[in-house]
Design a protein around this motif. Structure first.
Motif, mmCIF file in Angstrom:
data_model
loop_
_atom_site.group_PDB
_atom_site.id
_atom_site.type_symbol
_atom_site.label_atom_id
_atom_site.label_comp_id
_atom_site.label_asym_id
_atom_site.label_seq_id
_atom_site.Cartn_x
_atom_site.Cartn_y
_atom_site.Cartn_z
ATOM 1 N N THR A 50 2.801 -6.304 -8.143
ATOM 2 C CA THR A 50 3.213 -6.560 -6.767
ATOM 3 C C THR A 50 2.650 -7.909 -6.341
ATOM 4 O O THR A 50 1.472 -8.179 -6.551
ATOM 5 C CB THR A 50 2.672 -5.458 -5.837
ATOM 6 O OG1 THR A 50 3.206 -4.199 -6.256
ATOM 7 C CG2 THR A 50 3.052 -5.719 -4.397
ATOM 8 N N VAL A 51 3.504 -8.745 -5.751
ATOM 9 C CA VAL A 51 3.076 -10.043 -5.249
ATOM 10 C C VAL A 51 3.467 -10.103 -3.771
ATOM 11 O O VAL A 51 4.638 -9.967 -3.435
ATOM 12 C CB VAL A 51 3.724 -11.209 -6.017
ATOM 13 C CG1 VAL A 51 3.229 -12.540 -5.485
ATOM 14 C CG2 VAL A 51 3.446 -11.086 -7.511
ATOM 15 N N ALA A 99 -3.077 -6.095 7.093
ATOM 16 C CA ALA A 99 -3.866 -5.178 6.263
ATOM 17 C C ALA A 99 -3.053 -3.933 5.924
ATOM 18 O O ALA A 99 -3.113 -3.428 4.797
ATOM 19 C CB ALA A 99 -5.155 -4.808 6.982
ATOM 20 N N LYS A 100 -2.263 -3.426 6.863
ATOM 21 C CA LYS A 100 -1.458 -2.230 6.602
ATOM 22 C C LYS A 100 -0.399 -2.493 5.544
ATOM 23 O O LYS A 100 -0.185 -1.658 4.659
ATOM 24 C CB LYS A 100 -0.804 -1.735 7.885
ATOM 25 C CG LYS A 100 0.064 -0.504 7.650
ATOM 26 C CD LYS A 100 0.433 0.205 8.897
ATOM 27 C CE LYS A 100 1.323 1.403 8.703
ATOM 28 N NZ LYS A 100 1.356 2.073 7.447
ATOM 29 N N VAL A 101 0.248 -3.631 5.605
ATOM 30 C CA VAL A 101 1.260 -3.977 4.596
ATOM 31 C C VAL A 101 0.613 -4.042 3.211
ATOM 32 O O VAL A 101 1.138 -3.501 2.236
ATOM 33 C CB VAL A 101 1.956 -5.308 4.953
ATOM 34 C CG1 VAL A 101 2.782 -5.829 3.785
ATOM 35 C CG2 VAL A 101 2.827 -5.140 6.187
ATOM 36 N N VAL A 102 -0.543 -4.690 3.128
ATOM 37 C CA VAL A 102 -1.248 -4.814 1.850
ATOM 38 C C VAL A 102 -1.703 -3.441 1.364
ATOM 39 O O VAL A 102 -1.529 -3.094 0.191
ATOM 40 C CB VAL A 102 -2.438 -5.788 1.978
ATOM 41 C CG1 VAL A 102 -3.295 -5.764 0.733
ATOM 42 C CG2 VAL A 102 -1.931 -7.194 2.263
ATOM 43 N N PHE A 103 -2.253 -2.638 2.254
ATOM 44 C CA PHE A 103 -2.710 -1.292 1.895
ATOM 45 C C PHE A 103 -1.561 -0.444 1.376
ATOM 46 O O PHE A 103 -1.666 0.194 0.321
ATOM 47 C CB PHE A 103 -3.365 -0.633 3.111
ATOM 48 C CG PHE A 103 -3.810 0.779 2.870
ATOM 49 C CD1 PHE A 103 -4.985 1.034 2.184
ATOM 50 C CD2 PHE A 103 -3.063 1.842 3.336
ATOM 51 C CE1 PHE A 103 -5.399 2.340 1.948
ATOM 52 C CE2 PHE A 103 -3.466 3.141 3.115
ATOM 53 C CZ PHE A 103 -4.646 3.400 2.414
ATOM 54 N N ARG A 150 1.509 2.029 -3.225
ATOM 55 C CA ARG A 150 2.746 2.119 -4.023
ATOM 56 C C ARG A 150 2.508 1.608 -5.444
ATOM 57 O O ARG A 150 3.009 2.184 -6.416
ATOM 58 C CB ARG A 150 3.873 1.330 -3.363
ATOM 59 C CG ARG A 150 4.463 2.000 -2.144
ATOM 60 C CD ARG A 150 5.762 1.335 -1.685
ATOM 61 N NE ARG A 150 5.615 -0.082 -1.429
ATOM 62 C CZ ARG A 150 5.186 -0.618 -0.286
ATOM 63 N NH1 ARG A 150 4.855 0.149 0.719
ATOM 64 N NH2 ARG A 150 5.107 -1.930 -0.152
ATOM 65 N N SER A 151 1.744 0.539 -5.570
ATOM 66 C CA SER A 151 1.468 -0.026 -6.881
ATOM 67 C C SER A 151 0.669 0.945 -7.739
ATOM 68 O O SER A 151 0.962 1.138 -8.917
ATOM 69 C CB SER A 151 0.699 -1.346 -6.709
ATOM 70 O OG SER A 151 0.430 -1.933 -7.947
#
Length: 60
Positions: free
Chosen positions: A20-21, A44-48, A53-54
């Motif tokens: 994921t990038v 932070a929520k998007v990254v979390f 998912r990853s």
């Protein structure tokens, strides 16, 4: 997982298939940093959520 508060082309070159990038692929936004990041979806929520998912994808 690769996270960049800018263009991701360099990280995509290093990433493996399935990695994921997350980054920002455009320029021209201005304003307070946290507001611009939220507007562009770099929070932070998007990254979390992407990390979860990853992890889930790798455990399948």
């Amino acid at each position: 997982m690769w996270i960049e508060a800018g263009v991701t082309i360099g990280w995509r070159a290093l990433a493996r298939p399935g990695d994921t990038v997350i980054g920002i692929e455009r320029f021209g936004e201005s304003g307070p940093g946290p507001e611009v990041a939220a507007h562009l979806g770099l929070t932070a929520k998007v990254v979390f959520d992407a990390a979860l998912r990853s992890i889930a994808a790798r455990s399948d």
